[in-house]
Design an enzyme around this catalytic site. Structure first.
Site, PDB file in Angstrom:
ATOM      1  N   ARG A  73       0.847  -1.181   0.000  1.00  0.00           N
ATOM      2  CA  ARG A  73       0.000   0.000   0.000  1.00  0.00           C
ATOM      3  C   ARG A  73       0.891   1.242   0.000  1.00  0.00           C
ATOM      4  O   ARG A  73       1.761   1.392   0.871  1.00  0.00           O
ATOM      5  CB  ARG A  73      -0.921   0.005   1.233  1.00  0.00           C
ATOM      6  CG  ARG A  73      -1.748   1.265   1.365  1.00  0.00           C
ATOM      7  CD  ARG A  73      -2.718   1.213   2.557  1.00  0.00           C
ATOM      8  NE  ARG A  73      -3.388   2.507   2.668  1.00  0.00           N
ATOM      9  CZ  ARG A  73      -3.177   3.389   3.640  1.00  0.00           C
ATOM     10  NH1 ARG A  73      -2.346   3.125   4.630  1.00  0.00           N
ATOM     11  NH2 ARG A  73      -3.814   4.552   3.636  1.00  0.00           N
ATOM     12  N   GLU A 123      -3.623   0.248   8.220  1.00  0.00           N
ATOM     13  CA  GLU A 123      -2.466   0.649   9.036  1.00  0.00           C
ATOM     14  C   GLU A 123      -2.649   0.135  10.451  1.00  0.00           C
ATOM     15  O   GLU A 123      -3.737   0.201  11.017  1.00  0.00           O
ATOM     16  CB  GLU A 123      -2.299   2.175   9.097  1.00  0.00           C
ATOM     17  CG  GLU A 123      -1.792   2.828   7.844  1.00  0.00           C
ATOM     18  CD  GLU A 123      -1.564   4.333   8.023  1.00  0.00           C
ATOM     19  OE1 GLU A 123      -1.307   4.769   9.170  1.00  0.00           O
ATOM     20  OE2 GLU A 123      -1.669   5.052   7.024  1.00  0.00           O
ATOM     21  N   TYR A 140      -4.579   2.465  15.882  1.00  0.00           N
ATOM     22  CA  TYR A 140      -3.382   2.592  16.708  1.00  0.00           C
ATOM     23  C   TYR A 140      -3.670   2.609  18.204  1.00  0.00           C
ATOM     24  O   TYR A 140      -2.844   2.171  18.999  1.00  0.00           O
ATOM     25  CB  TYR A 140      -2.615   3.873  16.343  1.00  0.00           C
ATOM     26  CG  TYR A 140      -1.981   3.843  14.985  1.00  0.00           C
ATOM     27  CD1 TYR A 140      -0.774   3.190  14.769  1.00  0.00           C
ATOM     28  CD2 TYR A 140      -2.584   4.451  13.886  1.00  0.00           C
ATOM     29  CE1 TYR A 140      -0.180   3.151  13.517  1.00  0.00           C
ATOM     30  CE2 TYR A 140      -2.006   4.423  12.628  1.00  0.00           C
ATOM     31  CZ  TYR A 140      -0.805   3.768  12.455  1.00  0.00           C
ATOM     32  OH  TYR A 140      -0.220   3.731  11.210  1.00  0.00           O
ATOM     33  N   ASN A 150      -7.560   2.223   9.879  1.00  0.00           N
ATOM     34  CA  ASN A 150      -6.267   2.407  10.531  1.00  0.00           C
ATOM     35  C   ASN A 150      -6.491   2.447  12.036  1.00  0.00           C
ATOM     36  O   ASN A 150      -7.270   3.272  12.523  1.00  0.00           O
ATOM     37  CB  ASN A 150      -5.605   3.710  10.084  1.00  0.00           C
ATOM     38  CG  ASN A 150      -5.226   3.706   8.617  1.00  0.00           C
ATOM     39  OD1 ASN A 150      -5.339   2.685   7.935  1.00  0.00           O
ATOM     40  ND2 ASN A 150      -4.750   4.838   8.131  1.00  0.00           N
ATOM     41  N   GLU A 192      -7.141   8.858   6.137  1.00  0.00           N
ATOM     42  CA  GLU A 192      -7.362   9.577   7.390  1.00  0.00           C
ATOM     43  C   GLU A 192      -7.785  11.035   7.199  1.00  0.00           C
ATOM     44  O   GLU A 192      -7.075  11.962   7.628  1.00  0.00           O
ATOM     45  CB  GLU A 192      -6.099   9.507   8.262  1.00  0.00           C
ATOM     46  CG  GLU A 192      -5.697   8.092   8.608  1.00  0.00           C
ATOM     47  CD  GLU A 192      -4.534   8.005   9.591  1.00  0.00           C
ATOM     48  OE1 GLU A 192      -4.289   6.893  10.100  1.00  0.00           O
ATOM     49  OE2 GLU A 192      -3.871   9.040   9.853  1.00  0.00           O
ATOM     50  N   HIS A 222      -2.645  11.257   0.646  1.00  0.00           N
ATOM     51  CA  HIS A 222      -2.095  11.051   1.981  1.00  0.00           C
ATOM     52  C   HIS A 222      -1.475  12.366   2.448  1.00  0.00           C
ATOM     53  O   HIS A 222      -0.280  12.449   2.714  1.00  0.00           O
ATOM     54  CB  HIS A 222      -1.074   9.912   1.982  1.00  0.00           C
ATOM     55  CG  HIS A 222      -0.859   9.278   3.321  1.00  0.00           C
ATOM     56  ND1 HIS A 222      -0.987   7.921   3.550  1.00  0.00           N
ATOM     57  CD2 HIS A 222      -0.535   9.823   4.519  1.00  0.00           C
ATOM     58  CE1 HIS A 222      -0.727   7.658   4.813  1.00  0.00           C
ATOM     59  NE2 HIS A 222      -0.437   8.800   5.425  1.00  0.00           N
TER      60      HIS A 222
END
Length: 438
Positions: A75, A344, A292, A290, A164, A119
């Site tokens: 990616r 991610e 985290y 994504n 994002e 991005h």
């Protein structure tokens, strides 16, 4: 470790500004991140992405490394100002040629390409006209998306419109931590709407081309855990979910903004035109998630902190793998989801390059532990019925970590920025062996 389906996609991820370098090479125009990083005081270590990992010149070596990891997918993002320097008008053929060569090399290694169109590196020329606060930017983005899809849409596995958009809007326009550096909560809300609109317009433009690539979007998401069982904390957690996750999911899947978020956002600059939600609410072939950390929500002063039972990453983020299960199960319950990719997930570690018996090595056991825990949590979500079809570790390489500069290392591959030498960390060897055993 649990076993994943034989059809499961395994990958690694990067983004253009963080690794490419070649900031002025072959006709590339400036982006908002070029401007931002060259503004004193914006980046912790006063660095820029001018060279980064020099991937623009070293892409063949990097693809060889990707192939060595046993992953089947990569990616990456296309830098809009590399292929269209002003964000409108003329295309830069040298920029497209770079990505064509990259795709050729990936195909040679039987690695599927998963492309992100945006991005965070908006052409500076568009920012000079208002950036994402200008509705026209959404229309320009759709033209750019269609051109990339026309050229590459039958050579790549997926195309994501945005990575994002929460960060683009809130960190770029709301707090000023990221480019373009504006600190205005009302501007963040307006920018987020134009980002969503640009996604919808781009989806429509790409659909008309009947490309083989699956089309979707990548959102950073988290659960919101109330710090206590007080009514105030519970309500604050509900507001956090509405303002972060539902604010982007509801328009895409339901055609509206959540009322709780509208009531708790500064919407004074928000301008919604008559057909906007019809444009935004386009069918998507996949959702990129994504993950985290979770949001730990406290209304106390100072805010109550989590216990950090599993520690923190080098970013200071709580390690909370069960949050990935909780997030996916909650999304599955609240929305009719397409197939999901974890686009991610990863950990910053204060890695140290060492001399070992077999040469240079990086002993990063905390990252291996992080991977094990999050893959187990992902498997739990799949067992609960969530259709997850792939996992991309963030990131392939240590790289330019936005306003942290080069001080934070997320990579499976250690990069010596002075020499550009790449060294596989212990986590890279672990990930390679784990995939081989699937």
């Amino acid at each position: 470790m649990p076993a994943f389906p034989s059809t499961f996609t395994w990958g690694v991820a990067t983004s253009a500004y963080q690794i490419e370098g070649g900031a002025t090479a072959d006709g590339r125009g400036p982006s908002i991140w070029d401007t931002f990083t060259h503004t004193p005081g914006k980046i912790t270590d006063a660095s820029t992405g001018d060279v980064a990992c020099d991937h623009y010149h070293r892409y063949a070596e990097d693809v060889d490394i990707i192939a060595s990891l046993n992953v089947d997918s990569y990616r990456f993002s296309i830098a809009w100002p590399r292929v269209q320097p002003d964000g409108s008008g003329a295309w830069n053929e040298a920029g497209f040629d770079f990505y064509s060569r990259l795709l050729d090399k990936l195909a040679e290694k039987n690695i599927a390409a998963h492309v992100t169109l945006y991005h965070w590196d908006l052409p500076q020329a568009l920012e000079d006209k208002g950036g994402w606060l200008n509705r026209d930017t959404a229309a320009h983005f759709a033209v750019y998306a269609a051109e990339v899809a026309r050229r590459f849409g039958n050579r790549v596995a997926t195309i994501a419109t945005h990575n994002e958009p929460w960060c683009t809007a809130n960190l770029g326009y709301g707090t000023g931590q990221f480019a373009p550096g504006m600190a205005d909560p009302a501007a963040a809300v307006s920018a987020s709407h134009h980002l969503l609109l640009s996604h919808g317009l781009a989806m429509q433009a790409m659909r008309k081309l009947n490309v083989s690539a699956k089309l979707g979007i990548v959102l950073n998401q988290w659960t919101a855990t109330p710090a206590t069982d007080s009514a105030a904390d519970i309500k604050a957690a509900e507001v956090e979910w509405a303002r972060s996750v539902a604010w982007f999911m509801d328009p895409i899947f339901k055609g509206s903004y959540p009322e709780l978020a509208l009531a708790n956002n500064d919407c004074s600059l928000l301008s919604i035109h008559e057909n906007d939600f019809n444009d935004i609410r386009q069918d998507i072939d996949f959702l990129g998630v994504n993950y985290y950390f979770r949001a730990f929500v406290s209304t106390e002063t100072p805010p109550r902190q989590p216990e950090f039972k599993l520690g923190k990453t080098d970013m200071g983020w709580e390690i909370y793998p069960q949050g990935l299960t909780e997030l996916l199960v909650k999304l599955h319950a609240e929305y009719t989801l397409p197939p999901v990719y974890i686009t991610e997930n990863g950990m910053a570690v204060a890695d140290q390059l060492q001399d070992g018996a077999n040469g240079r090595q990086v002993k990063d056991q905390p990252r291996i532990d992080y991977l094990k825990m999050h893959l187990a949590a992902l498997h739990d979500a799949m067992q609960a019925g969530v259709d997850v079809q792939g996992y991309f570790y963030w990131s392939l390489l240590d790289n330019f970590e936005w306003n942290s500069g080069y001080l934070r290392r997320f990579g499976l591959i250690y990069v010596d920025y002075d020499t550009q030498q790449r060294t596989l960390k212990d986590s890279a060897h672990w990930y390679r062996n784990f995939i081989k055993e699937q």
